[in-house]
Design an enzyme around this catalytic site. Structure first.
Site, short mmCIF file in Angstrom:
data_model
loop_
_atom_site.label_atom_id
_atom_site.label_comp_id
_atom_site.label_asym_id
_atom_site.label_seq_id
_atom_site.Cartn_x
_atom_site.Cartn_y
_atom_site.Cartn_z
N LYS A 134 0.86 -1.18 0.00
CA LYS A 134 0.00 0.00 0.00
C LYS A 134 0.90 1.24 0.00
O LYS A 134 1.48 1.60 1.01
CB LYS A 134 -0.91 0.04 1.23
CG LYS A 134 -1.99 1.10 1.08
CD LYS A 134 -2.37 1.80 2.36
CE LYS A 134 -1.45 2.87 2.80
NZ LYS A 134 -1.28 4.03 1.88
N GLU A 191 10.03 1.22 10.35
CA GLU A 191 11.03 2.27 10.04
C GLU A 191 10.32 3.60 10.26
O GLU A 191 9.54 4.03 9.42
CB GLU A 191 11.49 2.14 8.58
CG GLU A 191 12.21 0.85 8.26
CD GLU A 191 13.62 0.79 8.83
OE1 GLU A 191 14.11 1.82 9.33
OE2 GLU A 191 14.22 -0.29 8.79
N CYS A 225 13.61 11.03 6.62
CA CYS A 225 13.70 10.63 8.03
C CYS A 225 15.13 10.75 8.51
O CYS A 225 15.38 10.89 9.70
CB CYS A 225 13.21 9.19 8.19
SG CYS A 225 14.08 8.07 7.10
N GLU A 232 10.10 16.31 13.85
CA GLU A 232 10.78 16.28 12.55
C GLU A 232 10.36 17.53 11.78
O GLU A 232 9.16 17.78 11.65
CB GLU A 232 10.30 15.08 11.74
CG GLU A 232 10.88 13.78 12.17
CD GLU A 232 10.43 12.67 11.23
OE1 GLU A 232 9.21 12.44 11.14
OE2 GLU A 232 11.28 12.04 10.62
P1 NAD Z 1 2.66 8.61 7.57
O1 NAD Z 1 2.94 7.86 8.81
O2 NAD Z 1 1.62 9.66 7.60
O3 NAD Z 1 2.25 7.62 6.41
C1 NAD Z 1 3.08 6.52 6.04
C2 NAD Z 1 2.21 5.50 5.33
O4 NAD Z 1 1.26 5.00 6.26
C3 NAD Z 1 1.40 6.06 4.16
O5 NAD Z 1 1.30 5.07 3.17
C4 NAD Z 1 0.05 6.31 4.79
O6 NAD Z 1 -1.01 6.27 3.86
C5 NAD Z 1 -0.04 5.13 5.73
N1 NAD Z 1 -0.97 5.29 6.84
C6 NAD Z 1 -1.30 6.41 7.50
N2 NAD Z 1 -2.20 6.13 8.46
C7 NAD Z 1 -2.44 4.79 8.39
C8 NAD Z 1 -3.27 3.89 9.12
N3 NAD Z 1 -4.03 4.30 10.11
N4 NAD Z 1 -3.26 2.59 8.78
C9 NAD Z 1 -2.48 2.15 7.77
N5 NAD Z 1 -1.67 2.95 7.05
C10 NAD Z 1 -1.64 4.26 7.36
O7 NAD Z 1 4.06 9.18 7.09
P2 NAD Z 1 4.37 10.04 5.80
O8 NAD Z 1 3.96 11.43 6.07
O9 NAD Z 1 3.89 9.36 4.56
O10 NAD Z 1 5.96 9.92 5.76
C11 NAD Z 1 6.77 10.70 6.53
C12 NAD Z 1 7.22 9.94 7.77
O11 NAD Z 1 7.88 8.74 7.36
C13 NAD Z 1 8.23 10.71 8.56
O12 NAD Z 1 7.93 10.59 9.92
C14 NAD Z 1 9.54 10.01 8.24
O13 NAD Z 1 10.51 10.14 9.24
C15 NAD Z 1 9.11 8.61 8.08
N6 NAD Z 1 10.08 7.87 7.29
C16 NAD Z 1 10.85 6.95 7.92
C17 NAD Z 1 11.80 6.25 7.20
C18 NAD Z 1 12.67 5.24 7.88
O14 NAD Z 1 13.22 4.41 7.17
N7 NAD Z 1 12.83 5.26 9.19
C19 NAD Z 1 11.96 6.47 5.83
C20 NAD Z 1 11.13 7.42 5.21
C21 NAD Z 1 10.19 8.10 5.96
#
Ligand code: NAD
Length: 499
Positions: A193, A269, A303, A400
């Protein structure tokens, strides 16, 4: 800082052609289909706010069809010889590399990063397919004599099984391949997804994987605007055996709770709040170059982006002056325009969040050396910004930033630097600039971090284990650890063959 909107004509034509031929359905069981509801959603170019495509919007029914396909394909894929799985991944690596320009352009269009950075992500992202093609044939078990000599210990590995993969928008390709590569290498099937804002890259990836020979049902892709409602039933379904999530700590925490219902294997992650430490013995040219890379790559939407610049008081003035000089050179504009180093942020909400964090820092005593104002015009642009002296209560030290904002504070000695660096519930990555080997190694021992960039501003590497400690997550991606996340360990106790 300069701005540009100068987009080459040939790119505009290629964009039209690419978007005109891309599959935008759900990819389930090797076929492209519309959502059961018939709904579609818009994908926008953050540089203009214009709709560039519409994509089928999966609901729970579609997600369950995808899981059904993954479950049916699981046994056959697990039995496919590792060498064959490896060859398929290798072919996909080559096809992805052949289509690098298309993938890069698509990423820039839906996410905003400069084309040069998208090309970099294609190399990085494709490399996970090659790396895990190589790992697919290296999952040995072991056989040993038990300490009392009376039995034998046989340890073997098998695929964990159907895995739900949830990825963020900031690295639309690499976050997918970093999960799909090891899952497929291990013999596990997947339902991916992707993030709502960037589904197109994942759909193109599905095409490439199918062209590489991935059988129907092994990889399924279900973009959706209703993330929780769509993936919730998957996590509650006993056919799912694993959840791998990359995204915010907040969502990760709640998914971990959901995963507890089926006691799923999980990889998390999550967010970072990286300290960037500059000691008085640092090579300042290297520190400034590292800062530019650690902060402005991906417009700060990473991140791993440096979030808190902690600089020794004796070198702070010099470091800041040199950094401001470099930041001033950045050109902001659409990622497809010539010479752009900083694209737009991904959406209006993200830009507002960054602007609010800067305003809050100013209210907490920060001085703005550069940037700090939302520009006029279309797109979600925010300028490269440098702040100094934000007080300890400023929110950008706790959250962040996820934008092109440098905030510099000073420390007086190493103990204070370590205390400040560790003063967060997150622990993904830290950066340390010092010419002292002993200090560098000491930092590797005392900083609460899953990764450390020593005199380097970018250390992501498919051959290295990526991941965090504390609330930055669980598990590792890349390297040999990456495939272990999709393998189960099975122990067979054998009676003494001499008895
Ligand atoms: P997010 O947590 O809002 O969303 C991430 C994913 O989760 C998206 O696909 C989103 O649609 C999905 N999602 C959101 N709510 C959900 C739910 N209730 N159930 C299932 N899926 C759900 O994050 P974002 O804004 O897309 O990305 C930014 C974040 O990702 C930042 O916090 C960043 O640090 C983190 N990130 C971490 C890494 C790592 O490897 N540690 C890498 C890239 C990004």
């Amino acid at each position: 800082m300069t701005t540009t909107t100068d987009i080459p004509e040939d790119l505009r034509k290629r964009q039209e052609q690419l978007l005109g031929t891309l599959s935008t359905g759900l990819y389930i069981d090797g076929t492209w289909r519309e959502a059961a509801s018939g709904k579609r959603f818009d994908v926008e170019d953050p540089a203009t706010g214009e709709v560039i495509a519409t994509v089928a919007d999966a609901g729970a029914e579609d997600a369950l069809a995808a899981l059904d396909a993954a479950h049916r394909a699981q046994e056959g894929w697990a039995r496919t010889p590792p060498r064959e799985r490896s060859e398929i991944l290798r072919r996909a690596f080559e096809l992805l590399t052949d289509r690098a320009e298309d993938v890069a352009l698509l990423m820039t269009l839906e996410m905003g990063k400069p084309l040069a950075e998208s090309r970099g992500e294609v190399s990085y992202g494709a490399e996970f397919l090659r790396w895990f093609a190589e790992e697919a044939v290296r999952t040995p078990g072991r056989y040993s004599v038990a300490p009392d000599g009376k039995s034998r210990v046989l340890v073997t590995k098998r695929p964990v099984g159907p895995s739900v993969l949830i990825t963020p928008w900031n690295f639309p390709l690499a976050m997918g391949t970093r999960k799909i590569g090891p899952a497929l290498a291990a013999g596990s099937t997947v339902v991916l997804k992707p993030a709502r804002l960037t589904p197109l890259t994942s759909l193109l990836l599905a095409e490439v994987l199918a062209d590489g020979g991935v059988p129907p049902g092994v990889v399924n892709v279900v973009p959706t605007t209703t993330a929780g409602d769509t993936t919730g039933p998957l996590l509650a379904d006993p056919r799912t055996r694993k959840l791998s999530f990359t995204g915010s700590t907040e969502v990760g925490r709640s998914l971990l709770a959901d995963a507890a219902g089926q006691v799923l294997r999980t990889s998390m992650e999550l967010g970072g709040n990286a300290p960037f430490l500059v000691f008085p013995d640092a090579d300042l040219d290297a520190a400034v170059a590292g800062a530019m890379a650690a902060k402005f790559r991906n417009g700060g939407e990473a991140c791993t982006a440096a979030n808190r610049f902690l600089v020794h008081q004796d070198v702070a003035e010099e470091f800041t002056a040199r950094l401001v000089e470099q930041v001033r050179q950045i050109t902001m504009g659409p990622g497809t325009a010539e010479g752009v180093g900083l694209g737009p942020l991904v959406e209006a909400k993200q830009r507002q969040k960054v602007a609010d964090l800067v305003d809050d820092a100013v209210a907490n005593g920060a001085q703005v050396l550069l940037g700090g104002q939302v520009p006029d015009g279309p797109g979600w642009f925010y300028p490269a910004t440098v702040l100094t002296g934000a007080g300890p209560d400023a929110l950008l030290h706790r959250q962040e930033i996820f934008g092109p904002v440098v905030s510099i504070t000073t420390f007086a000695d190493e103990a204070e630097a370590v205390r400040m660096a560790n003063d967060t519930e997150l622990g993904l990555i830290s950066f340390v600039f010092t010419t002292s080997l002993a200090r560098g190694l000491r930092m590797a021992e005392v900083l609460q971090t899953g990764m450390l960039g020593l005199n380097s501003g970018v250390i992501s590497n498919p051959a290295a284990p990526f991941g965090g400690v504390k609330q930055s997550g669980l598990g590792r991606e890349g390297s040999h650890e990456g495939i272990e996340e999709y393998l189960e360990t099975v122990y067979v106790g054998i009676a003494d063959p001499h008895a």
